[in-house]
Design an enzyme around this catalytic site. Structure first.
Site, short mmCIF file in Angstrom:
data_model
loop_
_atom_site.label_atom_id
_atom_site.label_comp_id
_atom_site.label_asym_id
_atom_site.label_seq_id
_atom_site.Cartn_x
_atom_site.Cartn_y
_atom_site.Cartn_z
N LYS A 152 0.84 -1.20 0.00
CA LYS A 152 0.00 0.00 0.00
C LYS A 152 0.87 1.25 0.00
CE LYS A 152 -3.42 2.58 2.68
NZ LYS A 152 -4.45 2.57 3.74
N HIS A 290 -11.13 -28.69 -35.15
CA HIS A 290 -12.21 -27.85 -34.62
C HIS A 290 -12.84 -28.47 -33.37
CE1 HIS A 290 -11.74 -25.26 -38.01
NE2 HIS A 290 -12.04 -26.22 -38.87
#
Length: 535
Positions: A152, A290
């Site tokens: 932070k 596919h």
């Protein structure tokens, strides 16, 4: 609860921050001493805890124990060490603010410019098979608090959570300090690290609930990191990337040995190929186009090169569709199999390993992507699929290793039960059917597919497609259907083509019509009482 108010005019600019004071607390001691030596050489004070402090001190370097800073001894078997204002004020003080600088001076607390923390080995402890309190004691509390506080406050503090970052810190010490951009990047890694750690802890608690017979997890967190940005997605106008899960052991962890970069569609097809090939216990090859198989086969009996034999038999199912296909082998790819592929255009081949001579031959096909599975590759235990606004979770549809024992429980509703050797071919057909998109019909002979009908919106069309693909090979084949036949028209198509046996789950209100037809034709038909839809 609202956070503190923010007045931009009060903040002083701060880019380069010299390291005068460092807090180090690590469970992984790799690379620790060279870093500590660099800090000492730069004149930085080192504050540390427990075994980390002892390791630094034993190396002849000066170190201040955290208990000296806090004026409070480490207590509760080490559960409380750094959770103290004398530590966290030094981590969270934003020295761009004159008021914070004055408060630290009033409190007699010195700031930290560098924090090096890696957390208790929670994941490794769980992986070792430990349970209960032995795992709970590896849930770090003070470590994540320090990491998050420092991240932070990246404007003032560099937070390091991995030995991989030690080298950049040593370089920064030589350059006079860490830069804002460096600290920001380290902060991002730190928050990702604690998020991953919390996910592992949460998952352990959730898995514990499952073990006690509870439902699927109430909360689900998936951690993944971007491995590579792909050229595009399914189509050229779609952006795409491949991400890896930290606990993954699949296609995303495979090593690419050669060839062009993998595409989005390559990854989808390669994963489908693995699903098909690795369902088989015997040497097997699956060819995918596919996301659907255009050929699956195991080796012919007594074949001198089983995996090469499996490939030839899979390719024979549909050579036209195999052009530009993706291939998976569940055994080491041999030179003979590579020679089979010499004149066949193939996009990707993936296997556990490759003979050196096979790789040498593949190098002549520069565009061929060759992928080697990780040593710890395994099929997923759960399937996750995104839907708009959420996701779906389910158990993976997997076969037990001893599928023949499952086949013993199939219900024979027509004809005579095949002998054990023949039953292996029935099991192959049933397994192969699971790898085909629904509605799925597979025709197989001698543990090799000869015709596949996939993805049709009604089952009778899938039957017609499978028969058409098989041609005269349909005669004498075994047909497998991933779900029940709602009418007898599908089986009629199969039997008219000469299919010699049928496997299906059963469960239709018109099952008796299909049973009567099979008995009339005198062919065996099994009800498995288990469906294998694959959407």
């Amino acid at each position: 609860m609202a956070g503190p108010t923010h007045d931009p005019s009060l903040y002083r600019e701060r880019d380069l921050v010299p390291v005068r004071r460092a807090l180090i607390s690590v469970s992984d001691k790799s690379g620790l001493l060279p870093l500590a030596q660099a800090l000492a050489a730069a004149g930085a004070e080192i504050v540390s805890t427990g075994s980390t402090a002892a390791t630094i001190r034993d190396a002849g370097l000066a170190v201040t124990d955290v208990s000296e800073v806090t004026g409070f001894p480490e207590s509760l078997d080490g559960r409380v060490k750094t959770l103290h204002p004398a530590v966290h004020a030094g981590l969270l003080a934003d020295l761009r603010l004159a008021s914070h600088e004055q408060q630290l001076a009033d409190l007699g607390i010195a700031p930290f410019e560098l924090v090096v923390v890696n957390l208790y080995p929670f994941v490794e402890t769980v992986a070792s098979g430990a349970e209960g309190d032995a795992v709970v004691e590896q849930i770090d509390i003070g470590g994540p608090a320090m990491v998050r506080a420092s991240a932070k406050n990246f404007a003032n503090v560099a937070i390091v959570v991995s030995p991989e970052s030690y080298g950049s810190i040593v370089e920064a010490l030589g350059a006079g300090g860490t830069t804002l951009s460096q600290r920001r990047e380290l902060a991002a890694r730190a928050f990702a690290h604690t998020a991953d750690y919390d996910r592992a802890v949460s998952t352990w608690f959730s898995d514990g609930m499952l073990a006690e017979g509870e439902d699927l997890p109430q909360h689900l967190t998936i951690k993944a990191e971007r491995l590579a940005t792909l050229r595009y997605g399914e189509n050229s106008h779609q952006r795409a990337a491949i991400y890896t899960r930290t606990d993954g052991h699949g296609i995303a962890q495979a090593t690419q040995l050669q060839g062009k970069e993998m595409s989005y569609n390559n990854y989808v097809d390669a994963d489908a190929a693995l699903r098909a090939a690795f369902d088989m216990v015997q040497p097997a090859v699956a060819i995918i186009k596919h996301a659907n198989p255009c050929g699956i086969a195991t080796a012919a009996p007594k074949a001198p090169d089983p995996i090469a034999s499996a490939h030839l038999r899979a390719h024979e199912c549909d050579p036209v569709s195999a052009f530009g296909g993706v291939i998976a082998a569940n055994r080491t790819v041999t030179l003979k199999m590579a020679e089979n592929l010499r004149d066949i255009f193939t996009e990707v081949i993936i296997a556990p390993d490759f003979e050196p001579d096979a790789l040498e031959l593949f190098r002549l096909k520069k565009n061929l992507r060759v992928l080697q599975l990780p040593d710890d590759w395994k099929q997923e235990r759960m399937d996750v699929r995104l839907v708009s606004g959420g996701l779906l979770l389910q158990d993976s549809d997997r076969f037990p290793d001893d599928v023949l024992s499952v086949a013993d429980n199939w219900e024979l509703v027509s004809g005579e039960r095949p002998d054990p050797a023949e039953m292996e071919h029935f099991v192959f057909a049933w397994k192969a059917c699971r790898a085909v998109k629904s509605n799925a019909i597979v025709l197989a002979k001698g543990s090799a597919t000869v015709g596949i009908g996939m993805g049709q919106v009604n089952r009778v069309d899938s039957c017609r497609l499978a028969v058409e693909r098989a041609g005269n090979r349909a005669a004498g084949s075994i047909a497998a259907s991933d779900a029940f036949f709602p009418f007898s028209d599908g089986p009629q198509v199969l039997m008219d083509a000469g299919v010699s046996a049928i496997i299906q789950p059963g469960g239709s209100v018109r099952d008796q019509e299909t049973i009567d037809l099979a008995r009339e034709r005198g062919i065996p038909m099994f009800f498995t009482h288990e469906r294998h839809f694959f959407h």
